[in-house]
Design a protein around this motif. Sequence first.
Motif, PDB file in Angstrom:
ATOM      1  N   ILE A 278       0.845  -1.196   0.000  1.00 46.23           N
ATOM      2  CA  ILE A 278       0.000   0.000   0.000  1.00 46.23           C
ATOM      3  C   ILE A 278       0.880   1.245   0.000  1.00 46.23           C
ATOM      4  O   ILE A 278       1.818   1.356   0.791  1.00 46.23           O
ATOM      5  N   VAL A 279       0.569   2.173  -0.890  1.00 41.96           N
ATOM      6  CA  VAL A 279       1.293   3.447  -0.980  1.00 41.96           C
ATOM      7  C   VAL A 279       0.322   4.566  -0.598  1.00 41.96           C
ATOM      8  O   VAL A 279      -0.731   4.726  -1.227  1.00 41.96           O
ATOM      9  N   PHE A 280       0.662   5.317   0.428  1.00 43.41           N
ATOM     10  CA  PHE A 280      -0.170   6.430   0.871  1.00 43.41           C
ATOM     11  C   PHE A 280       0.372   7.729   0.281  1.00 43.41           C
ATOM     12  O   PHE A 280       1.580   7.975   0.316  1.00 43.41           O
ATOM     13  N   SER A 281      -0.532   8.558  -0.239  1.00 44.41           N
ATOM     14  CA  SER A 281      -0.081   9.768  -0.932  1.00 44.41           C
ATOM     15  C   SER A 281      -1.116  10.877  -0.815  1.00 44.41           C
ATOM     16  O   SER A 281      -2.327  10.619  -0.817  1.00 44.41           O
ATOM     17  N   ASP A 282      -0.621  12.096  -0.744  1.00 47.14           N
ATOM     18  CA  ASP A 282      -1.479  13.285  -0.726  1.00 47.14           C
ATOM     19  C   ASP A 282      -2.002  13.537  -2.137  1.00 47.14           C
ATOM     20  O   ASP A 282      -1.218  13.660  -3.085  1.00 47.14           O
ATOM     21  N   HIS A 283      -3.319  13.584  -2.304  1.00 47.80           N
ATOM     22  CA  HIS A 283      -3.914  13.881  -3.613  1.00 47.80           C
ATOM     23  C   HIS A 283      -5.279  14.509  -3.397  1.00 47.80           C
ATOM     24  O   HIS A 283      -6.083  14.012  -2.609  1.00 47.80           O
ATOM     25  N   ASN A 284      -5.516  15.613  -4.103  1.00 50.40           N
ATOM     26  CA  ASN A 284      -6.779  16.341  -4.004  1.00 50.40           C
ATOM     27  C   ASN A 284      -7.564  16.140  -5.295  1.00 50.40           C
ATOM     28  O   ASN A 284      -7.111  16.549  -6.374  1.00 50.40           O
ATOM     29  N   LEU A 285      -8.718  15.517  -5.222  1.00 48.43           N
ATOM     30  CA  LEU A 285      -9.529  15.243  -6.404  1.00 48.43           C
ATOM     31  C   LEU A 285      -9.960  16.512  -7.124  1.00 48.43           C
ATOM     32  O   LEU A 285     -10.219  16.490  -8.331  1.00 48.43           O
ATOM     33  N   VAL A 286     -10.036  17.614  -6.413  1.00 50.15           N
ATOM     34  CA  VAL A 286     -10.522  18.861  -6.991  1.00 50.15           C
ATOM     35  C   VAL A 286      -9.439  19.561  -7.795  1.00 50.15           C
ATOM     36  O   VAL A 286      -9.699  20.106  -8.875  1.00 50.15           O
ATOM     37  N   THR A 287      -8.202  19.535  -7.299  1.00 51.73           N
ATOM     38  CA  THR A 287      -7.150  20.361  -7.896  1.00 51.73           C
ATOM     39  C   THR A 287      -6.000  19.581  -8.514  1.00 51.73           C
ATOM     40  O   THR A 287      -5.226  20.139  -9.290  1.00 51.73           O
ATOM     41  N   ASP A 288      -5.862  18.275  -8.189  1.00 55.32           N
ATOM     42  CA  ASP A 288      -4.725  17.507  -8.690  1.00 55.32           C
ATOM     43  C   ASP A 288      -5.105  16.698  -9.928  1.00 55.32           C
ATOM     44  O   ASP A 288      -6.280  16.565 -10.270  1.00 55.32           O
ATOM     45  N   GLY A 289      -4.099  16.131 -10.580  1.00 54.78           N
ATOM     46  CA  GLY A 289      -4.307  15.521 -11.884  1.00 54.78           C
ATOM     47  C   GLY A 289      -4.415  14.009 -11.885  1.00 54.78           C
ATOM     48  O   GLY A 289      -4.665  13.379 -10.848  1.00 54.78           O
ATOM     49  N   VAL A 290      -4.190  13.431 -13.061  1.00 57.48           N
ATOM     50  CA  VAL A 290      -4.333  11.999 -13.304  1.00 57.48           C
ATOM     51  C   VAL A 290      -3.399  11.218 -12.389  1.00 57.48           C
ATOM     52  O   VAL A 290      -2.286  11.633 -12.097  1.00 57.48           O
ATOM     53  N   PHE A 291      -3.861  10.051 -11.955  1.00 60.99           N
ATOM     54  CA  PHE A 291      -3.112   9.241 -10.999  1.00 60.99           C
ATOM     55  C   PHE A 291      -2.843   7.862 -11.601  1.00 60.99           C
ATOM     56  O   PHE A 291      -3.453   6.864 -11.241  1.00 60.99           O
ATOM     57  N   GLY A 292      -1.926   7.813 -12.566  1.00 60.66           N
ATOM     58  CA  GLY A 292      -1.497   6.546 -13.131  1.00 60.66           C
ATOM     59  C   GLY A 292      -2.548   5.848 -13.972  1.00 60.66           C
ATOM     60  O   GLY A 292      -3.630   6.365 -14.213  1.00 60.66           O
ATOM     61  N   GLU A 293      -2.232   4.632 -14.440  1.00 60.05           N
ATOM     62  CA  GLU A 293      -3.160   3.811 -15.205  1.00 60.05           C
ATOM     63  C   GLU A 293      -3.655   2.691 -14.303  1.00 60.05           C
ATOM     64  O   GLU A 293      -2.971   1.686 -14.096  1.00 60.05           O
TER      65      GLU A 293
END
Length: 280
Positions: free
Chosen positions: A196-211
Amino acid sequence: MLAENEHQSKKIEIQFLLEAIYLKYGYDFRNYSGNHVERRLMNRLFQSNLSSLADMKDKLLNDTDFFHSLLMDLSVNVTEMFRDPQFFVLMREKIIPLLRTYPYIKIWHAGCSTGEEVYSMAMILKEENLLERSTLYATDFNQIALNTASKAIYPLDKIQQYNLNYHKAKGKASFSDYFNVSYNAAKIKSQLKKNIVFSDHNLVTDGVFGEMNIIFCRNVLIYFDRILQDHVYKLFIDSLINGGILCLGTKETMIVSNHKADFNLIYPNIYKKKLYRESI
């Protein structure tokens, strides 16, 4: 008429406050559900003994600690392990056979909150002998919730309900095998966390997250308005492989989305991204 004017004034004050949060801190709540935002703001206003939303705006601009308290209010952190057990039965019986066809599996838990859902999926993958060739990405914009998720320590008084959910979801092991218990807390064993990799990501302002092969975003989009929902659906389309799976919550649907033509509903709350040839 007076009540209507007061309501309109409150809406304008909330808009100013949300704009101030975005400009000062970069968090964008401007397209969250109006009712959700208003309830959370008014609750914080009452608890803080502030006299108005304008006072709240001034305080959050000058007091970072107060802003982080408000950020927790606006975040959605309601979750539990194997929430909606029948959904996880579908995962095990219908989606796992699809995952077996991939040499490597990438799963994104978007808006993972305190992590219970991602650990639930990790348990299923382990029991189906797929965890070793899987990576689970658990993301949230709320650092406090994300830290809780990465520490994987949960109160014992919640474990009984989690255990009940696990067995309703047709768990194949003893639920207690996944924890080490100390005092009044249960800590997830490290063997379940290593993929498991934990990461900061905001659905509103951040972009694509891999395939991704699968994206979980359950019980998050109900707090967004239609415009923001469509923005996030487009993000998910761009983040999924062709034929990838999108899992939503029980109260969420793509039926009114501008992107509904990009998916097929294959099971309740489970969508499959269309292959290119299916979209033309």
